[in-house]
Design a protein around this motif. Structure first.
Motif, short mmCIF file in Angstrom:
data_model
loop_
_atom_site.label_atom_id
_atom_site.label_comp_id
_atom_site.label_asym_id
_atom_site.label_seq_id
_atom_site.Cartn_x
_atom_site.Cartn_y
_atom_site.Cartn_z
N ARG A 89 58.77 71.09 59.07
CA ARG A 89 57.20 71.25 59.52
C ARG A 89 56.87 70.41 60.72
O ARG A 89 55.85 70.55 61.19
N MET A 90 57.69 69.55 61.08
CA MET A 90 57.49 68.34 62.39
C MET A 90 58.68 68.35 62.93
O MET A 90 59.78 68.32 62.44
N ILE A 91 58.45 68.25 64.42
CA ILE A 91 59.52 67.67 65.34
C ILE A 91 58.78 66.45 66.06
O ILE A 91 57.90 66.73 66.44
N PHE A 92 60.04 65.32 66.30
CA PHE A 92 59.70 64.30 67.11
C PHE A 92 60.29 64.37 68.42
O PHE A 92 61.58 64.33 68.34
N LEU A 93 59.56 64.42 69.42
CA LEU A 93 60.39 64.17 70.96
C LEU A 93 59.58 62.98 71.58
O LEU A 93 58.50 62.73 71.39
N ALA A 94 60.64 62.18 71.99
CA ALA A 94 60.14 61.02 73.01
C ALA A 94 60.60 61.18 74.33
O ALA A 94 61.59 61.55 74.69
N ASN A 95 59.37 60.97 75.35
CA ASN A 95 59.70 61.46 76.69
C ASN A 95 58.77 60.49 77.37
O ASN A 95 57.65 60.41 77.68
N PRO A 96 59.37 59.35 78.11
CA PRO A 96 60.79 59.00 77.98
C PRO A 96 61.12 58.51 76.70
O PRO A 96 60.35 57.94 75.82
N ASN A 97 62.41 58.32 76.33
CA ASN A 97 63.03 58.22 74.91
C ASN A 97 63.24 56.59 74.97
O ASN A 97 63.84 55.87 75.73
N LEU B 232 54.94 64.89 70.53
CA LEU B 232 55.42 64.28 71.99
C LEU B 232 54.95 62.98 72.12
O LEU B 232 54.01 62.57 72.52
N ASP B 233 56.03 61.97 71.88
CA ASP B 233 55.71 60.59 72.21
C ASP B 233 55.81 60.04 73.63
O ASP B 233 56.93 60.04 74.06
N GLU B 234 54.52 60.07 74.35
CA GLU B 234 54.73 59.46 75.38
C GLU B 234 54.09 58.16 75.66
O GLU B 234 53.39 57.89 76.65
N ALA B 235 54.79 57.06 75.19
CA ALA B 235 54.49 55.88 75.25
C ALA B 235 54.62 55.26 76.29
O ALA B 235 54.11 54.32 76.84
N TYR B 236 55.69 55.82 77.23
CA TYR B 236 56.11 55.09 78.53
C TYR B 236 55.45 56.06 79.71
O TYR B 236 56.05 56.09 80.88
N PHE B 237 54.95 57.25 79.45
CA PHE B 237 54.15 58.01 80.33
C PHE B 237 53.87 57.38 81.67
O PHE B 237 54.34 57.96 82.63
N GLU B 238 53.04 56.51 81.61
CA GLU B 238 52.52 56.05 82.94
C GLU B 238 53.54 55.40 83.85
O GLU B 238 53.05 55.21 84.90
N TYR B 239 54.74 55.17 83.25
CA TYR B 239 55.81 54.50 84.33
C TYR B 239 56.29 55.37 85.02
O TYR B 239 57.12 55.27 86.13
N TYR C 214 69.35 58.56 68.42
CA TYR C 214 69.06 57.66 69.49
C TYR C 214 67.54 57.57 69.74
O TYR C 214 67.14 56.99 70.57
N ALA C 215 66.81 58.23 68.80
CA ALA C 215 65.41 58.23 68.90
C ALA C 215 64.74 57.09 68.46
O ALA C 215 65.37 56.26 67.64
N PHE C 216 63.48 57.00 68.75
CA PHE C 216 62.51 55.62 68.12
C PHE C 216 62.65 55.48 66.70
O PHE C 216 62.70 56.69 65.91
N VAL C 217 62.94 54.20 66.27
CA VAL C 217 63.41 54.16 64.74
C VAL C 217 62.05 54.27 63.85
O VAL C 217 62.39 54.43 62.71
N VAL C 218 60.94 54.62 64.39
CA VAL C 218 59.71 54.79 63.48
C VAL C 218 59.86 56.13 63.15
O VAL C 218 59.53 56.42 61.91
N TYR C 219 60.51 57.00 63.68
CA TYR C 219 60.47 58.53 63.26
C TYR C 219 61.09 58.52 61.96
O TYR C 219 60.52 59.03 61.08
N PRO C 220 62.45 57.99 61.47
CA PRO C 220 63.01 58.16 60.51
C PRO C 220 62.29 57.38 59.30
O PRO C 220 62.42 57.72 58.29
N ILE C 221 61.66 56.22 59.77
CA ILE C 221 61.01 55.53 58.94
C ILE C 221 59.71 56.36 58.17
O ILE C 221 59.56 56.48 57.14
#
Length: 371
Positions: free
Chosen positions: A161-169, A196-203, A121-128
């Motif tokens: 080599r890499m781990i993707f985390l989204a916070n919030p997801n 660490l994907d913080e696209a929604y950090f400011e909210y 259920y993570a952001f679809v850009v990661y698998p792409i």
């Protein structure tokens, strides 16, 4: 004879499906014969306030520069961000939106023979991004719709080599705390890059929520990505960035296109970055909207995932496509998330108060018909 250019394409790219954006207002108007002004779009997690007046003023002052190439190093925005975040200017990598930076990260460190870890259920850009680079995806089952950080740490292999985390997801709106994140980082090998994907950090306004940038000195393998598309109201300008060690930023900037952020996007971002009044209004409208939409969903008997973003994902109790289509017919655009493995759910962005009420009323009417 003709040539099969599909077969000639890179294997990782051949296996991909195109990213599906939210339905545009104009497209729905054509399909349903609706007035554009009568349509409510709550599908793409955009800021309902529209762009900040400070951004619009800055754009107006720079319109005469459209014949000029942008500053390839984005000095003004780099300087403003480095002061705002108390980091070195050389730690920043800019992107055409933060997903551009996510792809740069994959292109820089992933390849056939290595793997990357991300959550169900993570952001679809990661698998792409991972698949396009030819690497293997390790998808870790979610826990309560969010990241199971212990399981993700355990999923790391020798070739990871890499781990993707989204916070919030996105699309679930779940988030993890500072203690949970640092506990995870302490378990991960130092040669595994943690994005660490913080696209929604400011909210987020929870004191337990981590600031990834503040952790960079302690964890050199950490990269934090953020965007001006959400709380800063510049989704159409496509301005995102990553903050990392100087060494990692140096690698990313070798691959980054020199003009991937345009003049108007840069000046708008510089203007809104220190527009505290606009940012607080964005937070306030979102906080109130989350409460309103959540209460409305509860009143109608819909289960939803508590969210720390600017959206809520809820369970329709059946095939979400039925609800989605009937909401479209009423001029309300939300987002199906079947491509995330959630065929019964819809994601609704938080809008202005009148837009939230319009959605809830339309949903109530659809529920009465579907039930």
């Amino acid at each position: 004879m003709g040539c099969d250019f599909v077969e000639l394409a890179v294997s990782g790219v051949r296996s991909l499906s195109p990213y599906q954006p939210g339905k545009p207002v104009e497209e729905l108007a054509r399909e349903q014969g609706l007035d554009v002004d009568a349509i409510v779009k709550l599908a793409s997690n955009e800021n309902p306030l529209g762009p900040a007046p400070s951004s619009l003023d800055a754009i107006g002052r720079h319109l005469s520069e459209l014949a000029r190439y942008p500053d390839g190093n984005l000095f003004n925005l780099r300087d403003a961000l480095s002061q705002k975040l108390a980091i070195q200017p050389e730690q920043i990598t800019f992107g055409n939106g933060s997903n551009d930076v996510l792809v740069l990260l994959a292109q820089s460190w992933l390849q056939p023979g290595v793997s990357a870890v991300f959550s169900e259920y993570a952001f679809v850009v990661y698998p792409i991004a991972v698949t396009a680079a030819g690497a293997e995806s390790i998808v870790v089952p979610a826990r309560n719709w969010g990241h199971d950080l212990d399981a993700m740490a355990d999923a790391v292999r020798d070739d990871t080599r890499m781990i993707f985390l989204a916070n919030p997801n996105n699309p679930t709106g779940t988030a993890f705390t500072r203690d949970e994140l640092t506990g995870f980082l302490n378990k991960v090998r130092s040669d595994v890059i943690v994005v660490l994907d913080e696209a929604y950090f400011e909210y987020v306004q929870d004191e337990r929520y981590p600031d990834g940038v503040a952790l960079l000195k302690q964890y050199p393998n950490l990269v934090v990505t953020r965007t001006f598309s959400k709380a800063y109201g510049l989704a159409g300008s496509r301005v995102g960035y990553a903050v990392s060690s100087v060494e990692m930023a140096g690698v990313l900037n070798k691959l980054r296109q020199p003009f991937n952020v345009n003049n108007l996007g840069e000046c708008a971002a510089v203007a809104v970055l220190n527009d505290d009044e606009y940012l607080q209004r964005s937070r306030d409208v979102n906080t109130q909207g989350l409460q309103t939409v959540a209460a409305g969903l509860r009143a109608m008997g819909f289960e939803y995932i508590p969210s720390m973003g600017n959206f809520i994902t809820f369970d329709t109790g059946g095939d979400a496509r039925v609800y989605y289509q009937k909401l479209l017919e009423k001029g309300v655009i939300v987002r199906p998330v079947a491509n995330y493995g959630m065929p019964g759910h819809l994601r609704v962005s938080i809008g202005l108060p009148e837009e939230n009420e319009r959605f809830l009323q339309a949903l109530k009417e659809v529920k009465e018909v579907v039930s």
